[in-house]
Design a protein around this motif. Structure first.
Motif, short mmCIF file in Angstrom:
data_model
loop_
_atom_site.label_atom_id
_atom_site.label_comp_id
_atom_site.label_asym_id
_atom_site.label_seq_id
_atom_site.Cartn_x
_atom_site.Cartn_y
_atom_site.Cartn_z
N HIS A 1 -86.55 -10.55 -7.41
CA HIS A 1 -85.92 -10.12 -6.16
C HIS A 1 -86.34 -8.70 -5.81
O HIS A 1 -86.55 -7.86 -6.68
CB HIS A 1 -84.39 -10.20 -6.30
CG HIS A 1 -83.64 -9.89 -5.05
ND1 HIS A 1 -83.89 -10.53 -3.85
CD2 HIS A 1 -82.65 -8.99 -4.80
CE1 HIS A 1 -83.08 -10.04 -2.93
NE2 HIS A 1 -82.33 -9.10 -3.47
N HIS A 2 -86.45 -8.41 -4.52
CA HIS A 2 -86.95 -7.11 -4.05
C HIS A 2 -85.89 -6.01 -4.12
O HIS A 2 -86.21 -4.84 -4.20
CB HIS A 2 -87.43 -7.26 -2.60
CG HIS A 2 -88.19 -6.07 -2.09
ND1 HIS A 2 -89.37 -5.65 -2.66
CD2 HIS A 2 -87.94 -5.20 -1.07
CE1 HIS A 2 -89.82 -4.59 -2.01
NE2 HIS A 2 -88.97 -4.29 -1.05
N LEU B 1 -80.04 -15.28 -2.48
CA LEU B 1 -81.14 -15.09 -3.41
C LEU B 1 -82.11 -16.27 -3.42
O LEU B 1 -83.25 -16.14 -3.87
CB LEU B 1 -80.61 -14.87 -4.83
CG LEU B 1 -79.86 -13.57 -5.09
CD1 LEU B 1 -79.30 -13.57 -6.50
CD2 LEU B 1 -80.78 -12.38 -4.90
N ARG C 1 -85.00 -17.31 0.14
CA ARG C 1 -86.12 -16.40 0.36
C ARG C 1 -87.43 -17.02 -0.10
O ARG C 1 -87.51 -17.63 -1.15
CB ARG C 1 -85.87 -15.10 -0.40
CG ARG C 1 -86.96 -14.08 -0.18
CD ARG C 1 -86.59 -12.80 -0.88
NE ARG C 1 -87.63 -11.81 -0.69
CZ ARG C 1 -87.60 -10.61 -1.20
NH1 ARG C 1 -86.57 -10.25 -1.92
NH2 ARG C 1 -88.58 -9.76 -1.00
N TRP D 1 -91.18 -16.91 -1.51
CA TRP D 1 -92.01 -16.06 -2.36
C TRP D 1 -93.42 -16.63 -2.33
O TRP D 1 -93.61 -17.82 -2.57
CB TRP D 1 -91.50 -16.07 -3.80
CG TRP D 1 -90.11 -15.59 -3.92
CD1 TRP D 1 -88.98 -16.30 -3.70
CD2 TRP D 1 -89.70 -14.28 -4.27
NE1 TRP D 1 -87.88 -15.52 -3.90
CE2 TRP D 1 -88.29 -14.27 -4.26
CE3 TRP D 1 -90.38 -13.11 -4.61
CZ2 TRP D 1 -87.56 -13.15 -4.57
CZ3 TRP D 1 -89.65 -11.99 -4.92
CH2 TRP D 1 -88.25 -12.02 -4.89
#
Length: 462
Positions: A349-350, A383, A386, A388
Motif C-alpha cells: 500500500h502507498h 485497501l 486499488r 496495482w
C-alpha cells in the motif's frame, strides 16, 4: 504395572521436559510439578503439591482470566498465551502458557494440565532490539530515521530553532517532543499550537494572549501559548498556513525574543524555544510571496526532513506490532498479530496518510477482529479495489477483490519482485519477510525468476 511405578515413570517424563509443567485436580490443587516448573518459579515441588495453583503462580490472569479455568469450562485448549507470573523472589517472569484437559480412559474430565515456557531471555532481547529501533516513542529501523535520531541528540543540546518538514502523519509532533525531552528545557512545559486549525484572529490571541479590555468579551487577562511555554518549548505545527500579517509578529518573537499580548502597552520577554513544522515546501511559498523570506530563514536554522512511510516500509511490521499491542491494552483484547496474507497487502500500500493511516487501519482491524490473528476480512475495504500494475506493461496484473488468497499473494509478490528488479533480498525487505521465506513462497506459488544474461539484463517473464 503398579500404580507407584506408573507415577514414577510419569514423573521422570515430566522432569525431562524443558518447559515447566503442572497438573491440577478438579479442586484446582496441584497434583504434579516438574523440575522446570521448580526452576522457573523458585518453588520446590514439595511446597507446590497440594496447593491451589493461584497461590503458587500469582499470575497476571489468575483472578479474572485464568486460561486453565477457561479450558476446563469450555474444553478448548489455550496455545502460547503470554502472561506474567511472580516467582518466589517476587520478580515478574514473562512466560508463554498452553493448557489442556486431563481425562480418564472413559473420557471423564479429572483435571487440567498447563505448560509454561520462560520468556525472560526473549523479553530481554526484545527490549534490547526495541531500544535500538525506538527513540522517545518514535519507532524505526530505517537508516535515514536512525540518522535523524543521532541528529536529534545533537540538536537538542542547543536552543536553536528547528524546522520539521514532512507529509501529514509522519510524526512531526513526536519529533518535537523528543527534541524537548532531550533539551535543557525538559523540566519546562511543551506547548503545541496548530496554526492551520484556527482563523487569524483567534490564532493571534491564542499565541500572544490578551489583557482585560482588549476587546468586548475580554473581561480578564488570558495568557497565550507563548506565556504558557515560558522556560520550555513552543511547537508551532503547520506554520506554512500562517497569514503574512501574523508572520510579521512571529518574526519579532524570533528576532528579539519579545512580544505584546493583545491590548498590552508593554512588551514581554519570551523565554521559549521554537520548534516549527510544516507539510508544505516553504521555499515555494517564499518564491510565490506567500511566506516571508526573513521569517523562513529565522525558522530554518536546523531543518529536519522526515521521510514518508512509503520510503521506510521496513518499519511497517514494527509499527503494526506496536499498534496491535497499544489497541490490545485499550480494548482488553488478545490479538496476536497478522495472518500471513495481510502483511504483503500493507507492504504494497502507498500510505498517503503515512503512519497515522496505518494506525487507523490497525485500530479498525482490532475493532472488528475478536481474537487471534487479523485477517483480510478485518482490513478496511479501500485497501482492496486499488489497482496495482507491474512496471512491465507487457505483463500487467490487476488485483481483483474476487481473486483467491493464493492468487492475490502471488500477484503482490510478483509485482514487488519486478519493482525491485528481481532482487530477492530487497523484495523480502519491502515485504517484511526473510529472504528464505520469500524463496519458499516463490516455489510454492510457482514464481520463476528470469534467467540472467548479464549483471542487469533480465529476460521478461510472461
Amino acid at each position: 504395572m503398579s500404580s507407584r511405578t506408573h507415577e514414577k515413570q510419569t514423573e521422570i517424563i515430566l522432569d525431562s521436559i524443558a518447559d515447566g509443567v503442572f497438573t491440577v485436580d478438579a479442586q484446582w490443587r496441584i497434583t504434579s510439578f516438574n523440575r522446570s516448573a521448580e526452576k522457573v518459579t523458585g518453588i520446590p515441588r514439595e511446597e507446590a503439591l497440594g496447593r491451589h495453583c493461584w497461590d503458587v503462580f500469582r499470575a497476571s490472569i489468575c483472578e479474572s482470566e485464568c486460561s486453565l479455568r477457561r479450558t476446563m469450562e469450555t474444553g478448548r485448549p489455550v496455545l502460547n498465551q503470554t502472561i506474567f507470573i511472580v516467582n518466589s523472589a517476587g520478580d515478574r517472569i514473562p512466560v508463554s502458557i498452553s493448557t489442556a484437559l486431563l481425562r480418564e480412559e472413559d473420557g471423564q474430565v479429572i483435571g487440567g494440565v498447563e505448560s509454561f515456557r520462560d520468556l525472560s531471555v526473549v523479553e530481554e532481547l526484545r527490549k534490547e532490539l526495541k531500544g535500538r529501533q525506538s527513540f522517545f516513542d518514535i519507532i524505526s529501523k530505517n537508516k535515514e530515521m536512525q540518522r535523524l535520531f543521532g541528529v536529534l541528540e545533537q540538536v537538542s543540546e542547543s536552543d536553536a530553532t528547528v524546522l520539521l518538514v514532512g507529509e501529514s502523519g509522519t510524526g512531526k509532533e513526536l519529533f518535537a517532543k523528543a527534541i524537548h525531552s532531550l533539551s535543557s528545557r525538559r523540566n519546562g512545559p511543551m506547548i503545541a499550537l496548530n496554526c492551520a486549525a484556527l482563523p487569524d484572529s483567534l490564532l493571534e490571541s491564542e499565541l500572544f494572549g490578551y489583557e482585560a479590555g482588549a476587546f468586548t468579551d475580554a473581561k480578564k487577562d488570558k495568557p497565550g501559548r507563548l506565556a504558557l511555554a515560558e522556560g520550555g518549548t513552543l511547537f508551532l505545527d503547520e506554520i506554512g498556513d500562517v497569514s503574512p500579517a501574523l508572520q510579521v509578529r512571529l518574526l519579532r518573537v524570533l528576532q528579539e525574543k519579545t512580544y505584546e499580548p493583545l491590548g498590552a502597552i508593554t512588551s514581554r520577554r519570551a523565554d521559549v524555544r521554537i520548534v516549527a513544522a510544516t507539510n508544505r515546501e516553504l521555499e515555494e511559498l517564499v518564491r510565490e510571496g506567500r511566506f516571508r523570506q526573513d521569517l523562513y530563514y529565522r525558522i530554518n536554522v536546523v531543518k529536519l526532513r522526515l521521510p514518508p512511510l512509503r520510503s521506510r516500509k521496513e518499519d511497517i511490521p514494527l509499527l503494526v506490532d506496536f499498534f496491535i499491542k497499544k489497541f490490545n491494552r485499550l480494548s482488553g483484547k488478545e490479538i496476536q498479530g497478522l495472518s500471513p496474507e495481510v502483511l504483503p497487502i500493507l507492504m504494497a500500500h502507498h500510505f498517503p496518510g503515512n503512519i497515522r493511516e496505518l494506525e487507523n487501519i490497525i485500530e479498525y482491524a482490532t475493532v472488528v477482529c475478536k481474537s487471534g490473528l487479523i485477517g483480510l476480512e478485518h482490513l478496511p475495504e479501500y485497501l482492496f479495489p486499488r489497482k496495482w500494475r507491474a512496471r512491465d506493461t507487457a505483463s500487467q496484473k490487476t488485483f481483483d477483490p474476487d481473486m483467491s488468497l493464493e492468487d492475490m499473494e502471488r500477484s503482490f509478490i510478483l509485482t514487488a519482485l519486478r519493482e525491485k528488479n528481481w532482487s530477492r533480498k530487497e523484495t523480502a525487505l519491502r515485504l517484511g519477510m526473510h529472504p528464505s521465506t520469500l524463496w519458499r513462497k516463490m516455489n510454492k506459488l510457482k514464481i520463476d525468476a528470469p534467467r540472467q544474461r548479464g549483471k542487469r539484463d533480465f529476460l521478461k517473464v510472461e
